[in-house]
Structure formats: structure tokens, C-alpha cells
Design a protein around this motif. Structure first.
Motif, PDB file in Angstrom:
ATOM      1  N   VAL A  20     -10.345   7.685 -36.279  1.00  0.00           N
ATOM      2  CA  VAL A  20      -9.138   6.711 -34.866  1.00  0.00           C
ATOM      3  C   VAL A  20     -10.136   7.561 -33.492  1.00  0.00           C
ATOM      4  N   THR A  21     -11.226   6.518 -32.227  1.00  0.00           N
ATOM      5  CA  THR A  21     -11.837   7.165 -31.408  1.00  0.00           C
ATOM      6  C   THR A  21     -11.215   6.309 -30.241  1.00  0.00           C
ATOM      7  N   GLU A  22     -10.625   5.266 -30.822  1.00  0.00           N
ATOM      8  CA  GLU A  22      -9.740   4.418 -29.237  1.00  0.00           C
ATOM      9  C   GLU A  22      -8.680   3.633 -30.184  1.00  0.00           C
ATOM     10  N   PHE A  23      -7.804   2.616 -29.658  1.00  0.00           N
ATOM     11  CA  PHE A  23      -7.068   2.120 -29.686  1.00  0.00           C
ATOM     12  C   PHE A  23      -7.074   0.749 -28.765  1.00  0.00           C
ATOM     13  N   ILE A  24      -6.367  -0.763 -30.017  1.00  0.00           N
ATOM     14  CA  ILE A  24      -6.786  -2.199 -28.727  1.00  0.00           C
ATOM     15  C   ILE A  24      -5.519  -2.421 -28.917  1.00  0.00           C
ATOM     16  N   ILE A  25      -5.007  -2.673 -27.704  1.00  0.00           N
ATOM     17  CA  ILE A  25      -3.832  -2.741 -27.056  1.00  0.00           C
ATOM     18  C   ILE A  25      -3.704  -4.536 -27.413  1.00  0.00           C
ATOM     19  N   THR A  26      -3.014  -4.959 -28.179  1.00  0.00           N
ATOM     20  CA  THR A  26      -2.251  -6.672 -28.698  1.00  0.00           C
ATOM     21  C   THR A  26      -1.117  -7.175 -28.573  1.00  0.00           C
ATOM     22  N   GLY A  27      -0.662  -6.285 -27.706  1.00  0.00           N
ATOM     23  CA  GLY A  27       0.669  -6.654 -27.407  1.00  0.00           C
ATOM     24  C   GLY A  27       0.983  -7.400 -26.373  1.00  0.00           C
ATOM     25  N   LEU A  28       0.022  -7.997 -25.797  1.00  0.00           N
ATOM     26  CA  LEU A  28       0.395  -8.793 -24.599  1.00  0.00           C
ATOM     27  C   LEU A  28      -0.546 -10.261 -24.272  1.00  0.00           C
ATOM     28  N   ASP A  29      -1.301 -10.596 -25.447  1.00  0.00           N
ATOM     29  CA  ASP A  29      -1.795 -11.709 -26.148  1.00  0.00           C
ATOM     30  C   ASP A  29      -1.349 -12.732 -25.666  1.00  0.00           C
ATOM     31  N   ASP A  30       0.086 -12.940 -26.181  1.00  0.00           N
ATOM     32  CA  ASP A  30       0.639 -14.026 -26.185  1.00  0.00           C
ATOM     33  C   ASP A  30       1.283 -14.621 -25.125  1.00  0.00           C
ATOM     34  N   ILE A  31       0.818 -13.147 -23.581  1.00  0.00           N
ATOM     35  CA  ILE A  31       1.096 -13.849 -22.166  1.00  0.00           C
ATOM     36  C   ILE A  31      -0.019 -15.430 -21.720  1.00  0.00           C
ATOM     37  N   GLU A  32       1.015 -16.559 -21.571  1.00  0.00           N
ATOM     38  CA  GLU A  32       0.465 -17.266 -21.207  1.00  0.00           C
ATOM     39  C   GLU A  32      -0.428 -17.330 -19.564  1.00  0.00           C
ATOM     40  N   HIS A  33      -0.021 -16.516 -19.031  1.00  0.00           N
ATOM     41  CA  HIS A  33      -0.281 -16.550 -17.565  1.00  0.00           C
ATOM     42  C   HIS A  33      -1.243 -15.153 -16.973  1.00  0.00           C
ATOM     43  N   LYS A  37      -8.750  -4.239 -23.377  1.00  0.00           N
ATOM     44  CA  LYS A  37      -7.661  -4.005 -24.232  1.00  0.00           C
ATOM     45  C   LYS A  37      -7.720  -2.308 -24.535  1.00  0.00           C
ATOM     46  N   ARG A  38      -9.006  -2.205 -25.008  1.00  0.00           N
ATOM     47  CA  ARG A  38      -9.795  -1.030 -25.439  1.00  0.00           C
ATOM     48  C   ARG A  38      -8.841   0.877 -24.508  1.00  0.00           C
ATOM     49  N   VAL A  39      -8.464   1.888 -25.341  1.00  0.00           N
ATOM     50  CA  VAL A  39      -8.251   1.972 -25.061  1.00  0.00           C
ATOM     51  C   VAL A  39      -8.145   3.883 -25.831  1.00  0.00           C
ATOM     52  N   PRO A  40      -9.644   5.103 -25.070  1.00  0.00           N
ATOM     53  CA  PRO A  40      -9.725   5.817 -26.073  1.00  0.00           C
ATOM     54  C   PRO A  40      -8.729   6.601 -26.064  1.00  0.00           C
ATOM     55  N   TYR A  41      -8.444   6.964 -27.425  1.00  0.00           N
ATOM     56  CA  TYR A  41      -8.099   8.087 -28.473  1.00  0.00           C
ATOM     57  C   TYR A  41      -7.495   8.603 -27.686  1.00  0.00           C
ATOM     58  N   GLY A  42      -8.638   9.646 -26.654  1.00  0.00           N
ATOM     59  CA  GLY A  42      -7.069  10.577 -25.749  1.00  0.00           C
ATOM     60  C   GLY A  42      -6.882  10.289 -24.671  1.00  0.00           C
ATOM     61  N   PRO A  43      -6.935   9.343 -23.482  1.00  0.00           N
ATOM     62  CA  PRO A  43      -6.732   9.114 -22.455  1.00  0.00           C
ATOM     63  C   PRO A  43      -5.344   7.962 -23.318  1.00  0.00           C
ATOM     64  N   CYS A  44      -5.497   7.754 -24.732  1.00  0.00           N
ATOM     65  CA  CYS A  44      -4.070   6.669 -24.588  1.00  0.00           C
ATOM     66  C   CYS A  44      -2.453   7.707 -25.306  1.00  0.00           C
ATOM     67  N   VAL A  45      -2.869   9.359 -26.026  1.00  0.00           N
ATOM     68  CA  VAL A  45      -2.439  10.205 -26.309  1.00  0.00           C
ATOM     69  C   VAL A  45      -1.604  10.767 -24.864  1.00  0.00           C
ATOM     70  N   ALA A  46      -2.952  10.777 -23.349  1.00  0.00           N
ATOM     71  CA  ALA A  46      -2.629  11.832 -22.764  1.00  0.00           C
ATOM     72  C   ALA A  46      -1.055  10.395 -21.956  1.00  0.00           C
ATOM     73  N   HIS A 105      -5.304   3.091 -41.447  1.00  0.00           N
ATOM     74  CA  HIS A 105      -5.414   1.905 -41.598  1.00  0.00           C
ATOM     75  C   HIS A 105      -6.003   0.632 -40.565  1.00  0.00           C
ATOM     76  N   SER A 106      -5.750   1.144 -39.403  1.00  0.00           N
ATOM     77  CA  SER A 106      -5.942  -0.057 -38.000  1.00  0.00           C
ATOM     78  C   SER A 106      -5.245   0.792 -36.885  1.00  0.00           C
ATOM     79  N   ASN A 107      -6.211   0.476 -35.991  1.00  0.00           N
ATOM     80  CA  ASN A 107      -6.690   1.319 -35.101  1.00  0.00           C
ATOM     81  C   ASN A 107      -5.474   0.189 -33.611  1.00  0.00           C
ATOM     82  N   THR A 108      -5.230  -0.905 -34.119  1.00  0.00           N
ATOM     83  CA  THR A 108      -4.647  -2.304 -33.132  1.00  0.00           C
ATOM     84  C   THR A 108      -3.044  -1.472 -32.857  1.00  0.00           C
ATOM     85  N   LEU A 109      -2.490  -1.396 -31.438  1.00  0.00           N
ATOM     86  CA  LEU A 109      -1.521  -1.561 -31.148  1.00  0.00           C
ATOM     87  C   LEU A 109      -0.696  -2.686 -31.061  1.00  0.00           C
TER      88      LEU A 109
END
Length: 317
Positions: A11-24, A91-100, A171-175
Motif C-alpha cells: 500500500v502506497t496510498e489510501f482512497i477515502i470514500t466515506g464522503l461519497d454519498d454527500i449530495e452537495h 480523495k487519495r492520501v499517500p500512506y505516510g501523510p495518512c498515518v501522520a 486486500h484493499s486501500n479504500t477507507l
């Protein structure tokens, strides 16, 4: 609970999808930007007022500065990521900055109750031992207490970040969460999350309930001390000195306890609801804190009024 360091190869980065269902998303991002700006404005204003006024260099105002600094740290760790996602569409956050970001977020969430507990201790000494206030809360003791609090904060957050940094993500890098936090990274790792959540519960219980017990004990002693005062006016004055801090205590601990109760009773929240509660419980108290102290503390309020009164004066021609 075996730990494996398999992150670097997979894993080199994570993809954050928790805000995808926001309409606006733009509208929500704008609201968060306004709230974050107000937090920075209020907290920095309090810090500047206190730093520039020698009369405010007292234990109480030092602890107010500490809380303001923690609020800035705490909210910045979350707001910057949310703004990048909602307004910048990144939506993509590199692994290092994500842990930081996880480290800073959990440092802020740990330091917030410690800072509030130190302020409760300050109020306890001020009311129960007013004549010995400055002899008890010396500069050395204040510094030692603050350093201990920060050391405990870095220890807890460092432990959490260290565990996450050693987990295998195969398995996945999707948060499916709104930012990088302990629960998000544990759930996406190739491990049984139950063991790791147990450890997190132990740490959070130590921090949250430990500080709450200290605060409750302080106010119990404050109430007993105030009840010994015969004058009704003096009693009201004593309680009024604690009102600002009680508002801060309620704003921080009530949302946390609501989340715990919801979890314990087995109520299943949607990810959107959970993300909303987490974001609200992070930004909400930090928005209230600086304005509570700026508007309800006599010295800070008078400084603010002087600034506005000077700006409102129109020079005569």
C-alpha cells in the motif's frame, strides 16, 4: 495479536470514500471551511490576547492557551483532509501523510480531555484554596503538569499510530470513513479487528473516563467548598467562575458519551451517520471553546470590546 509490517510493499496510498454519498459536497465543504476558520480565528485571538497582556499571565489563562492550541491541532488534522476531499476533490492520501494525520488527530483527541482536566484542577485550587492559589500553582508546577499531559498524549497517540503502521494492508486501500483514523485503517487491514479495537477501547477508556473522573471529583470538592460559604452573593460568584469551564466540559464529553452509549446498546449506525457524528464531535466543541472564554471571561471580553470600540471611533476632521 500478531503484527506484521507488510504495508510498504502493498500500500502506497489510501482512497477515502466515506464522503461519497454527500449530495452537495461543495456546500458541506464550505460550511466546514467557515467553521474551521472561526475555530482558528477564535483560538488564535485568545492566544494573542493572553500572550500580549502581562496581567493575563496566570495559571488559568495559561491553561486556556493550552486548550486553544489543542483545538487548533485537533481540528486542523481533520479539516484539512475534509476540505481536500469536498472542495479539492482529492480523495487519495499517500500512506505516510495518512498515518501522520492519524497521529495528530489522536494526539488532539487525547490532549483535549487532559487540557480540560487541568482547567478543572485550576478552578478547584482557585475556589478551595484562594489564598494559596499562586503558591500551589507555581510556574514550575504548571509547566510540569502540562509536560506530563503532552507526554501522555504523545504516548497514547504514538502507540496507536505505531500499531497501525505495522498492520498488513493486502486486500484493499479504500477507507470507507471520512478521514484517516484508527478504526478506518484497522478495518481495511488483513487482521481480525476485534483484538485491535479492544486495545483502542482500553486506551480511550483510560483517557476519556480517567479525565472525566478527575473533573467530576474536582467539581464535587468545589461544590462542597462553595456550600461552606454563607454569603449567597459569594456563592453565585464562585459558581459563575466555573460556568465557562462547565460549558466546555459538556460540549466535549456529552457527544463522546452519546457515541459510546449508542455503540454499547447495539444501535447500528450507517457510515454516513457515524462520519457525521465524528466530524461534529470534533469540530463542535473546538468551535464553542474559544468563544465561550472570549465572551464569558471578563478580561478577554474587555480586551475584545476595547478593540471594537477603537475601530468604531471616527476621527474628527
Amino acid at each position: 495479536m500478531a503484527l506484521q509490517n507488510g504495508t510498504a510493499d502493498r500500500v502506497t496510498e489510501f482512497i477515502i470514500t466515506g464522503l461519497d454519498d454527500i449530495e452537495h459536497p461543495k456546500a458541506v465543504g464550505t460550511v466546514i471551511l467557515v467553521v474551521y476558520s472561526l475555530i482558528l480565528l477564535g483560538s488564535l485571538t485568545n492566544i494573542c490576547f493572553i500572550a500580549l497582556d502581562q496581567r493575563l499571565h496566570t495559571p488559568m489563562y495559561f491553561f486556556i492557551c493550552t486548550l486553544a492550541a489543542v483545538d487548533i491541532l485537533y481540528t486542523s488534522s481533520v479539516s484539512i483532509v475534509l476540505l481536500n476531499i469536498l472542495l479539492g476533490e482529492v480523495k487519495r492520501v499517500p500512506y505516510g501523510p495518512c498515518v501522520a494525520q492519524l497521529l495528530v488527530f489522536h494526539l488532539g483527541s487525547t490532549m483535549e480531555p487532559f487540557a480540560i482536566a487541568l482547567m478543572a484542577y485550576d478552578r478547584l485550587i482557585a475556589i478551595s484554596n484562594p489564598l494559596r492559589y499562586h503558591s500551589i500553582l507555581t510556574k514550575t508546577r504548571i509547566l510540569v503538569l502540562t509536560i506530563i499531559a503532552w507526554m501522555l498524549g504523545f504516548t497514547c497517540s504514538g502507540l496507536v499510530a505505531g500499531i497501525v503502521n505495522r498492520l498488513p494492508y493486502c486486500h484493499s486501500n479504500t477507507l470507507k470513513y471520512s478521514f484517516c483514523e484508527y478504526a478506518a485503517l484497522v478495518r481495511v487491514a488483513c487482521v481480525n479487528p476485534d483484538d485491535y479495537f479492544l486495545l483502542a477501547s482500553i486506551i480511550s477508556s483510560f483517557v476519556l473516563f480517567g479525565n472525566f473522573v478527575l473533573i467530576a471529583f474536582s467539581y464535587l470538592k468545589i461544590i462542597l467548598a462553595v456550600l461552606k460559604i454563607s454569603s449567597t452573593a459569594d456563592r453565585k460568584k464562585m459558581f459563575s467562575t466555573c460556568s465557562s469551564h462547565l460549558i466546555v466540559v459538556a460540549c466535549f464529553f456529552i457527544p463522546k458519551f452519546v457515541l459510546i452509549i449508542i455503540t454499547r446498546i447495539g444501535l447500528v449506525l450507517t457510515l454516513s451517520s457515524r462520519n457525521g457524528l465524528i466530524i461534529g464531535s470534533t469540530l463542535g466543541p473546538s468551535l464553542v471553546n474559544p468563544f465561550v472564554y472570549c465572551l464569558r471571561t471578563k478580561e478577554l471580553r474587555s480586551r475584545l470590546l476595547k478593540i471594537f470600540s477603537k475601530q468604531s471611533v471616527i476621527p474628527s476632521e
